[in-house]
Design an enzyme around this catalytic site. Sequence first.
Site, PDB file in Angstrom:
ATOM      1  N   GLY A 228       0.402  -1.178   0.134  1.00 29.29           N
ATOM      2  CA  GLY A 228      -0.155   0.316  -0.025  1.00 29.29           C
ATOM      3  C   GLY A 228       1.130   0.939   0.326  1.00 29.29           C
TER       4      GLY A 228
ATOM      5  N   ASN B 167       4.710  -6.115  -2.977  1.00 27.12           N
ATOM      6  CA  ASN B 167       5.343  -7.173  -1.860  1.00 27.12           C
ATOM      7  C   ASN B 167       4.340  -8.699  -1.678  1.00 27.12           C
ATOM      8  OD1 ASN B 167       4.511  -5.803   0.135  1.00 27.12           O
ATOM      9  ND2 ASN B 167       6.160  -7.025   1.019  1.00 27.12           N
ATOM     10  N   GLU B 168       2.568  -7.772  -2.652  1.00 26.01           N
ATOM     11  CA  GLU B 168       1.269  -9.060  -2.597  1.00 26.01           C
ATOM     12  C   GLU B 168       1.479  -9.896  -2.364  1.00 26.01           C
ATOM     13  OE1 GLU B 168       1.219  -6.306  -3.263  1.00 26.01           O
ATOM     14  OE2 GLU B 168      -0.122  -4.631  -2.513  1.00 26.01           O
TER      15      GLU B 168
HETATM   16  C1  LIG Z   1      -6.304 -16.281  -4.249  1.00 31.31           C
HETATM   17  C2  LIG Z   1      -7.060 -14.848  -4.134  1.00 31.31           C
HETATM   18  C3  LIG Z   1      -5.966 -14.597  -2.922  1.00 31.31           C
HETATM   19  C4  LIG Z   1      -5.771 -13.607  -2.308  1.00 31.31           C
HETATM   20  C5  LIG Z   1      -6.817 -12.146  -2.616  1.00 31.31           C
HETATM   21  C6  LIG Z   1      -7.434 -11.721  -1.602  1.00 31.31           C
HETATM   22  C7  LIG Z   1      -7.122  -9.960  -0.844  1.00 31.31           C
HETATM   23  C8  LIG Z   1      -6.893  -9.015  -2.232  1.00 31.31           C
HETATM   24  C9  LIG Z   1      -7.147  -8.067  -2.080  1.00 31.31           C
HETATM   25  C10 LIG Z   1      -6.242  -7.325  -1.424  1.00 31.31           C
HETATM   26  C11 LIG Z   1      -4.877  -7.135  -1.230  1.00 31.31           C
HETATM   27  C12 LIG Z   1      -4.910  -6.103   0.218  1.00 31.31           C
HETATM   28  C13 LIG Z   1      -3.628  -5.998  -0.346  1.00 31.31           C
HETATM   29  C14 LIG Z   1      -2.739  -5.506   0.338  1.00 31.31           C
HETATM   30  C15 LIG Z   1      -1.744  -4.548   0.781  1.00 31.31           C
HETATM   31  C16 LIG Z   1      -1.046  -4.318   1.547  1.00 31.31           C
HETATM   32  O1  LIG Z   1      -0.378  -2.934   1.783  1.00 31.31           O
HETATM   33  S1  LIG Z   1       0.075  -5.054   2.626  1.00 31.31           S
HETATM   34  C17 LIG Z   1       1.031  -4.645   3.809  1.00 31.31           C
HETATM   35  C18 LIG Z   1       2.167  -5.264   2.880  1.00 31.31           C
HETATM   36  N1  LIG Z   1       3.566  -5.116   4.467  1.00 31.31           N
HETATM   37  C19 LIG Z   1       4.360  -5.042   3.967  1.00 31.31           C
HETATM   38  O2  LIG Z   1       4.689  -6.218   3.752  1.00 31.31           O
HETATM   39  C20 LIG Z   1       5.098  -4.816   5.405  1.00 31.31           C
HETATM   40  C21 LIG Z   1       5.512  -5.616   6.815  1.00 31.31           C
HETATM   41  N2  LIG Z   1       7.012  -4.672   7.468  1.00 31.31           N
HETATM   42  C22 LIG Z   1       7.775  -4.555   7.437  1.00 31.31           C
HETATM   43  O3  LIG Z   1       8.655  -5.363   6.079  1.00 31.31           O
HETATM   44  C23 LIG Z   1       8.746  -3.754   8.130  1.00 31.31           C
HETATM   45  O4  LIG Z   1       8.076  -3.495   9.127  1.00 31.31           O
HETATM   46  C24 LIG Z   1       9.659  -2.441   7.829  1.00 31.31           C
HETATM   47  C25 LIG Z   1      10.079  -2.715   6.182  1.00 31.31           C
HETATM   48  C26 LIG Z   1       7.720  -1.610   7.000  1.00 31.31           C
HETATM   49  C27 LIG Z   1       9.674  -1.714   8.752  1.00 31.31           C
HETATM   50  O5  LIG Z   1      10.734  -2.828   8.783  1.00 31.31           O
HETATM   51  P1  LIG Z   1      10.988  -2.212  11.065  1.00 31.31           P
HETATM   52  O6  LIG Z   1      11.429  -0.564  11.310  1.00 31.31           O
HETATM   53  O7  LIG Z   1      12.228  -3.051  11.530  1.00 31.31           O
HETATM   54  O8  LIG Z   1       9.135  -1.921  11.525  1.00 31.31           O
HETATM   55  P2  LIG Z   1       9.120  -3.471  12.476  1.00 31.31           P
HETATM   56  O9  LIG Z   1       9.577  -4.797  11.334  1.00 31.31           O
HETATM   57  O10 LIG Z   1       9.451  -3.072  13.742  1.00 31.31           O
HETATM   58  O11 LIG Z   1       7.556  -3.614  12.634  1.00 31.31           O
HETATM   59  C28 LIG Z   1       7.287  -3.058  13.699  1.00 31.31           C
HETATM   60  C29 LIG Z   1       6.078  -3.394  14.368  1.00 31.31           C
HETATM   61  O12 LIG Z   1       4.807  -3.023  13.235  1.00 31.31           O
HETATM   62  C30 LIG Z   1       4.467  -4.482  12.399  1.00 31.31           C
HETATM   63  N3  LIG Z   1       4.305  -4.607  10.686  1.00 31.31           N
HETATM   64  C31 LIG Z   1       4.511  -3.723  10.249  1.00 31.31           C
HETATM   65  N4  LIG Z   1       4.311  -3.640   9.147  1.00 31.31           N
HETATM   66  C32 LIG Z   1       2.807  -4.120   9.054  1.00 31.31           C
HETATM   67  C33 LIG Z   1       1.507  -4.015   8.804  1.00 31.31           C
HETATM   68  N5  LIG Z   1       1.793  -3.562   7.430  1.00 31.31           N
HETATM   69  N6  LIG Z   1       0.693  -4.463   9.087  1.00 31.31           N
HETATM   70  C34 LIG Z   1       0.839  -4.614  10.573  1.00 31.31           C
HETATM   71  N7  LIG Z   1       1.957  -4.192  11.451  1.00 31.31           N
HETATM   72  C35 LIG Z   1       2.309  -4.218  10.833  1.00 31.31           C
HETATM   73  C36 LIG Z   1       5.444  -5.513  13.251  1.00 31.31           C
HETATM   74  O13 LIG Z   1       4.890  -6.708  13.119  1.00 31.31           O
HETATM   75  C37 LIG Z   1       5.910  -4.844  13.793  1.00 31.31           C
HETATM   76  O14 LIG Z   1       4.858  -5.651  15.167  1.00 31.31           O
HETATM   77  P3  LIG Z   1       5.474  -5.701  16.759  1.00 31.31           P
HETATM   78  O15 LIG Z   1       5.725  -4.232  17.194  1.00 31.31           O
HETATM   79  O16 LIG Z   1       6.643  -6.505  17.177  1.00 31.31           O
HETATM   80  O17 LIG Z   1       4.307  -6.241  17.338  1.00 31.31           O
END
Ligand SMILES: CC/C=C\C/C=C\C/C=C\CC/C=C/CC(=O)SCCNC(=O)CCNC(=O)[C@H](O)C(C)(C)COP(=O)(O)OP(=O)(O)OC[C@H]1O[C@@H](n2cnc3c(N)ncnc32)[C@H](O)[C@@H]1OP(=O)(O)O
Length: 206
Positions: free
Chosen positions: A60, A83-84
């Site tokens: 997103g 990266n979905e």
């Molecule tokens: C057959 C059909 C199948 C399926 C179809 C279904 C549906 C399709 C329709 C809809 C699609 C939906 C689309 C979604 C789009 C999106 O945006 S999905 C989100 C993708 N985001 C990520 O992958 C990001 C993940 N996060 C990271 O990689 C890292 O956190 C980041 C590089 C951003 C930052 O790194 P860093 O500073 O080290 O942070 P932390 O890793 O320490 O993270 C802090 C805490 O936050 C939690 N967290 C991070 N990102 C997210 C997030 N996007 N949502 C929820 N939580 C998140 C992480 O777990 C840590 O939590 P904690 O503090 O440990 O509890």
Amino acid sequence: MILTSGLQKVFCAGLDITEFYNPNPDRLSKFWTTLQDTWLSLYTTSFPTVSVINGHSPAGGCLFAMSCDYRVMVGPNYTIGLNETKLGIVAPKWFQDTMVAVIGQRKAEVSLTTGKMYTTDEALQIGLIDESLPDANSALKKGTQFLNNFQKISPWAYKMTKDISRQPTVQWLIDNKQKDLDFVIKYMQSPTVQKNLELYLQSLKK
Ligand SMILES: CC/C=C\C/C=C\C/C=C\CC/C=C/CC(=O)SCCNC(=O)CCNC(=O)[C@H](O)C(C)(C)COP(=O)(O)OP(=O)(O)OC[C@H]1O[C@@H](n2cnc3c(N)ncnc32)[C@H](O)[C@@H]1OP(=O)(O)O
């Protein structure tokens, strides 16, 4: 208008994945409708827009950056991409079409199917971003310089040009908002998708 982040190393971590995990359908419906409307407002705004990507920008976050008119990213350490597939989910059609509009069909298909997160240099090479700068201040300055171009452009000519260019993707979503929502609600409740999200959320925990 400049989109940037107040955080140290995250531009936008994408949508809150916990909204998709064990979702309440009514809440998810409001969440997704709000996202659709927010994106439509940003993608069609009459303001020139720049994203100053001063941190990681997955999914997103990448969508919102791509929806601006120009992208300036701080390098070399951050990453950006849709990266979905790495989460075991699918970027909806309007996410995909937004990427195609920026980098073209072939590069978008490879990018989307592999869920690749690009470094700043890689993103510059494929045209996902327009400029790479070494720090946030110079990136902000570049973004502002880009916006200054529009002091000499008629707002009407700007908006009409943008509307023509973005119309197919915008119109598709306007015509298919309910279908898009139904797709999300249906597939997000599938046990396979839920298992994938559970594993992905676990992988994020430290
Ligand atoms: C057959 C059909 C199948 C399926 C179809 C279904 C549906 C399709 C329709 C809809 C699609 C939906 C689309 C979604 C789009 C999106 O945006 S999905 C989100 C993708 N985001 C990520 O992958 C990001 C993940 N996060 C990271 O990689 C890292 O956190 C980041 C590089 C951003 C930052 O790194 P860093 O500073 O080290 O942070 P932390 O890793 O320490 O993270 C802090 C805490 O936050 C939690 N967290 C991070 N990102 C997210 C997030 N996007 N949502 C929820 N939580 C998140 C992480 O777990 C840590 O939590 P904690 O503090 O440990 O509890």
